[in-house]
Design a protein around this motif. Structure first.
Motif, mmCIF file in Angstrom:
data_model
loop_
_atom_site.group_PDB
_atom_site.id
_atom_site.type_symbol
_atom_site.label_atom_id
_atom_site.label_comp_id
_atom_site.label_asym_id
_atom_site.label_seq_id
_atom_site.Cartn_x
_atom_site.Cartn_y
_atom_site.Cartn_z
ATOM 1 N N GLU A 18 8.442 -8.211 -14.238
ATOM 2 C CA GLU A 18 7.345 -9.139 -14.548
ATOM 3 C C GLU A 18 7.882 -10.428 -15.170
ATOM 4 O O GLU A 18 7.462 -11.531 -14.800
ATOM 5 C CB GLU A 18 6.340 -8.464 -15.484
ATOM 6 C CG GLU A 18 5.555 -7.377 -14.756
ATOM 7 C CD GLU A 18 4.908 -6.360 -15.685
ATOM 8 O OE1 GLU A 18 4.738 -6.656 -16.883
ATOM 9 O OE2 GLU A 18 4.580 -5.257 -15.194
ATOM 10 N N ARG B 247 11.007 4.831 -16.796
ATOM 11 C CA ARG B 247 10.915 4.161 -18.091
ATOM 12 C C ARG B 247 12.233 3.547 -18.559
ATOM 13 O O ARG B 247 12.646 3.723 -19.719
ATOM 14 C CB ARG B 247 10.444 5.161 -19.169
ATOM 15 C CG ARG B 247 9.043 5.626 -19.001
ATOM 16 C CD ARG B 247 8.064 4.478 -19.235
ATOM 17 N NE ARG B 247 6.812 4.754 -18.565
ATOM 18 C CZ ARG B 247 5.699 5.140 -19.182
ATOM 19 N NH1 ARG B 247 5.693 5.253 -20.509
ATOM 20 N NH2 ARG B 247 4.613 5.368 -18.507
ATOM 21 N N ASP C 94 5.655 -3.435 -6.767
ATOM 22 C CA ASP C 94 5.908 -2.353 -7.730
ATOM 23 C C ASP C 94 5.107 -1.117 -7.295
ATOM 24 O O ASP C 94 3.914 -1.062 -7.498
ATOM 25 C CB ASP C 94 5.482 -2.832 -9.119
ATOM 26 C CG ASP C 94 6.010 -1.948 -10.237
ATOM 27 O OD1 ASP C 94 6.597 -0.896 -9.963
ATOM 28 O OD2 ASP C 94 5.809 -2.334 -11.413
ATOM 29 N N CYS C 95 5.821 -0.146 -6.670
ATOM 30 C CA CYS C 95 7.244 -0.033 -6.442
ATOM 31 C C CYS C 95 7.516 0.572 -5.069
ATOM 32 O O CYS C 95 6.630 1.144 -4.455
ATOM 33 C CB CYS C 95 7.905 0.823 -7.508
ATOM 34 S SG CYS C 95 7.338 2.530 -7.485
ATOM 35 N N TYR D 161 0.800 -9.811 -7.750
ATOM 36 C CA TYR D 161 1.228 -8.446 -8.062
ATOM 37 C C TYR D 161 0.814 -7.531 -6.919
ATOM 38 O O TYR D 161 -0.368 -7.293 -6.695
ATOM 39 C CB TYR D 161 0.601 -7.987 -9.376
ATOM 40 C CG TYR D 161 1.073 -6.630 -9.815
ATOM 41 C CD1 TYR D 161 2.300 -6.479 -10.453
ATOM 42 C CD2 TYR D 161 0.312 -5.491 -9.599
ATOM 43 C CE1 TYR D 161 2.763 -5.238 -10.856
ATOM 44 C CE2 TYR D 161 0.755 -4.240 -9.994
ATOM 45 C CZ TYR D 161 1.979 -4.129 -10.623
ATOM 46 O OH TYR D 161 2.426 -2.892 -11.023
ATOM 47 N N ARG E 164 -1.600 5.234 -16.115
ATOM 48 C CA ARG E 164 -0.382 4.474 -15.913
ATOM 49 C C ARG E 164 -0.696 3.076 -15.353
ATOM 50 O O ARG E 164 -0.140 2.072 -15.796
ATOM 51 C CB ARG E 164 0.494 5.197 -14.891
ATOM 52 C CG ARG E 164 1.889 5.502 -15.340
ATOM 53 C CD ARG E 164 2.546 6.437 -14.322
ATOM 54 N NE ARG E 164 3.223 7.519 -14.988
ATOM 55 C CZ ARG E 164 4.499 7.482 -15.348
ATOM 56 N NH1 ARG E 164 5.241 6.425 -15.115
ATOM 57 N NH2 ARG E 164 5.042 8.502 -15.970
ATOM 58 N N ARG F 90 -0.695 -4.697 -19.853
ATOM 59 C CA ARG F 90 0.495 -5.422 -20.301
ATOM 60 C C ARG F 90 0.639 -6.748 -19.560
ATOM 61 O O ARG F 90 1.029 -7.746 -20.128
ATOM 62 C CB ARG F 90 1.743 -4.573 -20.086
ATOM 63 C CG ARG F 90 2.963 -5.200 -20.743
ATOM 64 C CD ARG F 90 4.232 -4.433 -20.457
ATOM 65 N NE ARG F 90 4.437 -4.320 -19.034
ATOM 66 C CZ ARG F 90 4.881 -3.232 -18.432
ATOM 67 N NH1 ARG F 90 5.169 -2.170 -19.141
ATOM 68 N NH2 ARG F 90 5.030 -3.206 -17.131
ATOM 69 N N ARG F 91 0.298 -6.729 -18.264
ATOM 70 C CA ARG F 91 0.497 -7.948 -17.480
ATOM 71 C C ARG F 91 -0.464 -9.077 -17.858
ATOM 72 O O ARG F 91 -0.073 -10.226 -17.969
ATOM 73 C CB ARG F 91 0.393 -7.631 -15.978
ATOM 74 C CG ARG F 91 1.671 -6.998 -15.441
ATOM 75 C CD ARG F 91 1.600 -6.828 -13.960
ATOM 76 N NE ARG F 91 0.686 -5.755 -13.610
ATOM 77 C CZ ARG F 91 -0.415 -5.897 -12.920
ATOM 78 N NH1 ARG F 91 -0.772 -7.081 -12.477
ATOM 79 N NH2 ARG F 91 -1.187 -4.871 -12.649
ATOM 80 N N SER G 216 9.705 -2.400 -14.812
ATOM 81 C CA SER G 216 8.498 -3.207 -14.581
ATOM 82 C C SER G 216 8.436 -4.401 -15.522
ATOM 83 O O SER G 216 8.123 -5.523 -15.091
ATOM 84 C CB SER G 216 7.235 -2.341 -14.711
ATOM 85 O OG SER G 216 7.217 -1.382 -13.681
ATOM 86 N N ALA H 73 0.723 -3.977 -5.821
ATOM 87 C CA ALA H 73 0.846 -2.612 -6.355
ATOM 88 C C ALA H 73 0.761 -1.619 -5.211
ATOM 89 O O ALA H 73 -0.173 -1.655 -4.415
ATOM 90 C CB ALA H 73 -0.271 -2.347 -7.352
ATOM 91 N N HIS I 48 -0.167 -0.663 -17.145
ATOM 92 C CA HIS I 48 0.562 -1.758 -16.500
ATOM 93 C C HIS I 48 -0.298 -3.023 -16.451
ATOM 94 O O HIS I 48 0.174 -4.104 -16.770
ATOM 95 C CB HIS I 48 0.974 -1.373 -15.066
ATOM 96 C CG HIS I 48 2.273 -0.660 -14.978
ATOM 97 N ND1 HIS I 48 3.431 -1.275 -14.608
ATOM 98 C CD2 HIS I 48 2.612 0.628 -15.228
ATOM 99 C CE1 HIS I 48 4.430 -0.405 -14.615
ATOM 100 N NE2 HIS I 48 3.960 0.769 -14.978
ATOM 101 N N GLN I 49 -1.595 -2.858 -16.064
ATOM 102 C CA GLN I 49 -2.471 -4.027 -15.968
ATOM 103 C C GLN I 49 -2.685 -4.675 -17.328
ATOM 104 O O GLN I 49 -2.651 -5.893 -17.467
ATOM 105 C CB GLN I 49 -3.820 -3.640 -15.350
ATOM 106 C CG GLN I 49 -3.701 -3.361 -13.849
ATOM 107 C CD GLN I 49 -5.018 -2.952 -13.219
ATOM 108 O OE1 GLN I 49 -5.872 -2.378 -13.883
ATOM 109 N NE2 GLN I 49 -5.186 -3.224 -11.927
#
Lengths: 166, 166, 166
Positions: free
Chosen positions: C18, C10, C81-82, C30, C44, C51-52, C14, C32, C48-49
């Motif tokens: 992005e 954190r 990532d990652c 992307y 988690r 937000r993207r 990421s 993953a 992430h999805q």
């Protein structure tokens, strides 16, 4: 002026933060988020107090950090030591730490007197086995990012030496 | 010239330290603080030795680092690998690690031949449950600060790449 | 252009990765390496999805990263990532992670479309008790160094802020 100081355990964060606070005119206000719950913690707090010495005005603020900033604004530069303990206190008290973190970032935007904040890097080791420890380090990373965004300067301490990251 | 190289596990500290030592004229002196106590450690030491190869003069110094610096001064550049193992050895032997750390910092101030020292960052993970581990990481942080103050240069390694912090 | 982004848990890796990927013309790909094996991991990945959002083309690549880079070259900038999860997947599958890491470094040298890779710092805490955890952090450090050497740029994130180390 809002300055965030981050780094690992015993990387010289508090000493550096104290020096930066004392460099600002006014009566330095020490806002401690630590609570003396056991012998180890009491010894740590006593060692911090002994090093700081005379000019400081001390405040014990385990939870109400935003209110403490409002109350001390105008009294002199404030040193908040540290955000990671404040976060742990909020979590243990069952408070909404995300809402509190956002309120802190907002409050930092409207301070008249400088605020120097100390925090810790806790996310650069192996992923902890313990789900609570994982949740805490995620929250600490989020809080550090949130406060860093609100800060004018961010310094990362390595072996007592500051690296300017903002 | 006193150079402190810090960083996490496998961040390229030893390779970088070796290259820096070999760049100095003279017979490079390798001061190893590691002791081969188990198979994992023996394998690590053998891998380090195999990488270093011919020109080095090796010294095994688990505890008497200050004396070893005095004895090797003038013989060529010294590489001390590493301070965090030296600290663990001192603690295990019941020695006064704080006094030894101060004596090291003092000794570094009067060396004729260069000294390159490798140490580790151990304080950027979650606070350990174990009191001994907490005491160790506090001591390691203090030692890193103390040696960094005595050093001319301090480099922090990330992914094999040096960041100059002093 | 090969960019490696490293930092603690954190630390904003990421989000930064992005933004850097979206700054490149073309359809962002992307890649993953995560697999949704439990509720925590699923949450988690979903976060992430969310937000993207829209423009991304998603690829789930727990193991065959080198092949995925070959297949997506020319389609747009790739975000991986990652790397630390990829390494854990390789180890768990009993693959030769060292050979795969070297193959990745070699493949990075011949890509037409940019590749942005996210990794983690896992070696700055106390040495883990667990031999498997020690082996993993050693392997992660080696992989980070190997990919950093093949990269054009390496950024270390602290509190959401990038420090350029290469």
């Amino acid at each position: 002026m809002i300055l965030l100081i981050t780094g690992g355990a015993r990387s010289g964060k508090s000493g550096y933060a104290e020096a930066r606070t004392l460099a600002v005119p006014g009566v330095p206000q020490y806002i401690a988020t630590a609570q003396a719950r056991d012998a180890e913690m009491s010894a740590r707090i006593a060692a911090h107090q002994a090093r700081r010495g005379a000019p400081w005005r001390d405040h014990e603020v385990p939870l109400e950090l935003v209110a403490a900033l409002a109350q001390t604004d105008g009294a002199g530069p404030r040193l908040v030591d540290c955000l990671t303990l404040w976060l742990a206190n909020l979590m243990e008290a069952g408070r909404d730490w995300r809402a509190e973190g956002l309120a802190l970032a907002k409050a930092l935007g409207s301070q008249q007197s400088p605020v120097i904040l100390v925090t810790n890097e806790v996310g650069m080791g192996i992923v902890p086995d313990n789900a609570l420890a994982r949740a805490y380090r995620d929250a600490a990373g989020w809080l550090n990012q949130t406060v860093a965004e609100a800060a004018d300067e961010v310094h990362f301490l390595v072996s007592g030496l500051p690296l300017k990251v903002k």
